[in-house]
Design an enzyme around this catalytic site. Structure first.
Site, PDB file in Angstrom:
ATOM      1  N   ASP A  58       0.826  -1.213   0.000  1.00  0.00           N
ATOM      2  CA  ASP A  58       0.000   0.000   0.000  1.00  0.00           C
ATOM      3  C   ASP A  58       0.863   1.266   0.000  1.00  0.00           C
ATOM      4  O   ASP A  58       0.657   2.180   0.797  1.00  0.00           O
ATOM      5  CB  ASP A  58      -0.936   0.020   1.222  1.00  0.00           C
ATOM      6  N   GLU A 102     -11.278  -0.882  -3.510  1.00  0.00           N
ATOM      7  CA  GLU A 102     -10.513  -0.284  -2.427  1.00  0.00           C
ATOM      8  C   GLU A 102      -9.287   0.430  -3.001  1.00  0.00           C
ATOM      9  O   GLU A 102      -9.070   0.443  -4.211  1.00  0.00           O
ATOM     10  CB  GLU A 102     -10.073  -1.354  -1.420  1.00  0.00           C
TER      11      GLU A 102
END
Length: 309
Positions: A15, A194
């Site tokens: 991420d 997401e």
């Protein structure tokens, strides 16, 4: 020079988020393998980030809220204040059995690598449910917040929402639903939208996101809007029915996703993303630390749209 199909920039950092700040430093943060803290580093070039000293700016709570699975920090400068948005869970899942993550904000009004970061609280998204992966961007003089959240009335784990921001920690509610998992490639293993991030280019906004389980099926999708359009109107956004970045075994890229964007010093747009070096997992998705950070230049096609694979 950063090349497409270059190797791993920083290993075991999922991420990833890189910000080229007004002070001309590159700031890097990401999920760490232990999911127990928020880590920050900075350097004068992207190439220097792997060897840059790291600072843990915040650690998880011992118990209660913000005590489990610290995920996906993003660093931004909002109204002159440094902000890190991240997701954290409590010790128990929500009543429906899913993770109990909510979105929180840390703030620093001094030097991000030297001065204190303080908890600015949970960002109220309008209702209480699994929420994560917040990002922020500006367009036409307004600042927006985009995030992923579960809605019990919609099948799946998470959808994408957008809201205008009143401040660094307050949204103008209600938020607007932007995207739900609907295509087959978004629903492999899990029905997920997401990890949103926004790229601005020649009057267009390209909102990328990630979908499906975090193995080799993880892939990036994209919504497109005119920068001057009503961004709180779902009809202003046009969703690609096919993914824009997928597993590429020839270059050792499996499950690319949860990306962000930054700039090279010469102004080129850069894609920052994580990927595994093999299909599947070694153990479980959360016990396998080998999601590595890559940085590639963004290429534009004849229609001036970004091409990632």
């Amino acid at each position: 020079m950063i090349e497409k199909y270059s190797g791993v920039l920083i290993p075991q950092r999922a991420d990833p988020c890189i910000l080229l700040a007004p002070d001309s430093w590159y700031y890097f943060t990401a999920s760490v393998p232990a999911f127990d803290c928020v880590e920050l580093r900075r350097a004068k070039s992207i190439e220097e980030l792997p060897s840059a000293p790291t600072r843990i700016v915040w650690r998880k709570h011992i118990d209660g809220i913000m005590s489990q699975n610290i995920w996906a920090p993003e660093i931004h400068l909002v109204d002159g204040v440094w902000c890190i948005y991240f997701a954290a869970a409590g010790q128990k899942p929500d009543d429906n059995g899913v993770f109990s993550h909510r979105i929180y904000c840390l703030q620093c009004d001094g030097d991000p690598m030297l001065d204190d970061w303080v908890e600015a609280g949970q960002v109220n998204t309008g209702w209480e449910s699994f929420a994560l992966d917040a990002t922020t961007f500006t367009a036409a003089g307004k600042r927006y917040f985009v995030w992923a959240q579960r809605n019990e009335g919609i099948r799946g784990n998470s959808n994408l929402y957008i809201a205008e921001m009143l401040s660094a920690t307050e949204l103008k509610l209600p938020g607007i639903l932007l995207s739900v998992p609907e295509y087959d490639w978004e629903c492999i293993g899990y029905r997920v939208n997401e990890g949103p991030s926004v790229l601005k280019h020649n009057g267009k906004l390209f909102l990328t996101y990630s979908a499906s389980a975090t193995d080799e099926h993880y892939a990036m999708g994209m919504l497109t809007a005119d920068e001057g359009s009503d961004l709180l109107n779902r009809a202003s956004w046009h969703k690609s029915p096919v993914p824009v970045m997928v597993t590429d075994p020839a270059h050792g890229i499996y499950g690319p996703g949860h990306n962000s964007f930054t700039k090279a010093q010469d102004g080129r747009d850069l894609l920052v993303f994580h990927a595994r070096p093999y299909p599947g997992f070694e153990g479980t998705p959360l016990s396998d630390p080998n999601r590595h950070c890559h940085v590639w230049p963004v290429v534009y096609d004849e229609q001036d749209r970004p091409v990632f694979n």
